[in-house]
Design a protein around this motif. Sequence first.
Motif, short mmCIF file in Angstrom:
data_model
loop_
_atom_site.label_atom_id
_atom_site.label_comp_id
_atom_site.label_asym_id
_atom_site.label_seq_id
_atom_site.Cartn_x
_atom_site.Cartn_y
_atom_site.Cartn_z
N VAL A 146 52.96 58.90 -70.90
CA VAL A 146 51.87 59.02 -71.81
C VAL A 146 52.13 60.33 -72.87
N ARG A 147 52.72 61.30 -71.99
CA ARG A 147 52.88 62.47 -73.10
C ARG A 147 53.74 62.13 -74.41
N ARG A 148 54.89 61.26 -74.01
CA ARG A 148 55.94 60.87 -75.16
C ARG A 148 55.18 59.92 -75.93
N LEU A 149 54.64 59.01 -75.55
CA LEU A 149 53.62 58.04 -76.21
C LEU A 149 52.47 59.06 -76.99
N TRP A 150 52.05 60.09 -76.54
CA TRP A 150 50.87 60.94 -77.40
C TRP A 150 51.61 61.26 -78.82
N ARG A 151 52.87 62.00 -78.22
CA ARG A 151 53.48 62.49 -79.53
C ARG A 151 53.87 61.53 -80.62
N LEU A 152 54.13 60.39 -80.23
CA LEU A 152 54.62 59.33 -81.07
C LEU A 152 53.28 58.79 -82.04
N LEU A 153 52.36 58.68 -81.28
CA LEU A 153 50.98 58.07 -81.88
C LEU A 153 50.35 59.06 -82.78
#
Length: 203
Positions: free
Chosen positions: A189-196
């Motif tokens: 979720v943290r990697r997805l957060w950085r992407l979005l």
Amino acid sequence: MAQQQIDSLDRPAQILDAALVCFAKRGFHQASMHDISAEAGISVGLIYRYFQNKDAVISAIADRHKKQIHEILERARQAPSLLESLEILFTAHCCENEPRVTSAFVVDLFAEASRNPRVADLVRDVCETTMTGVTDLIARSPEAKASGLTPHELAELIFAVSDGTLMRDVLLPDSATAADRRERHLDVVRRLWRLLFREPLYA
């Protein structure tokens, strides 16, 4: 309150917990009411006092899950940031006693939905409840403005990743603990957060 009354109140939850384990281990078709009774440690006749058949058990699991979703969404709304809200949503199942059982159950549930229109309706209802809640959560957050996508589009991407991560949990080794699974979901979720949300997806 008398012990008999307490047992009566807890019995449906006991049956549903046992059913979830049986469905995860054997699948919907293979798991029988006798399997559920053995897992729960009660008689088959007692199960039929609360649930007419296996479909009724599945419906009750879906209804209970919807209530749990509302509780999780309420906790997520109280978080100070959207990232922390998403962390709560991504890791909610990791707080359960057997997170791998939950993952296996979800995998079989989606497979059954592809064959059984009634189960598909139940799954669709649960998914729409969750999607609506998360879309509203995103729409209320200032962070969402950092993305070039609408709240609904963001929610769809988040759920695609969340569902995929949950389903891949069944491939983790038996030695993986609930804490291991939680850390894995937090990392995703943290990697997805950085992407979005770090910068707009579209210039």
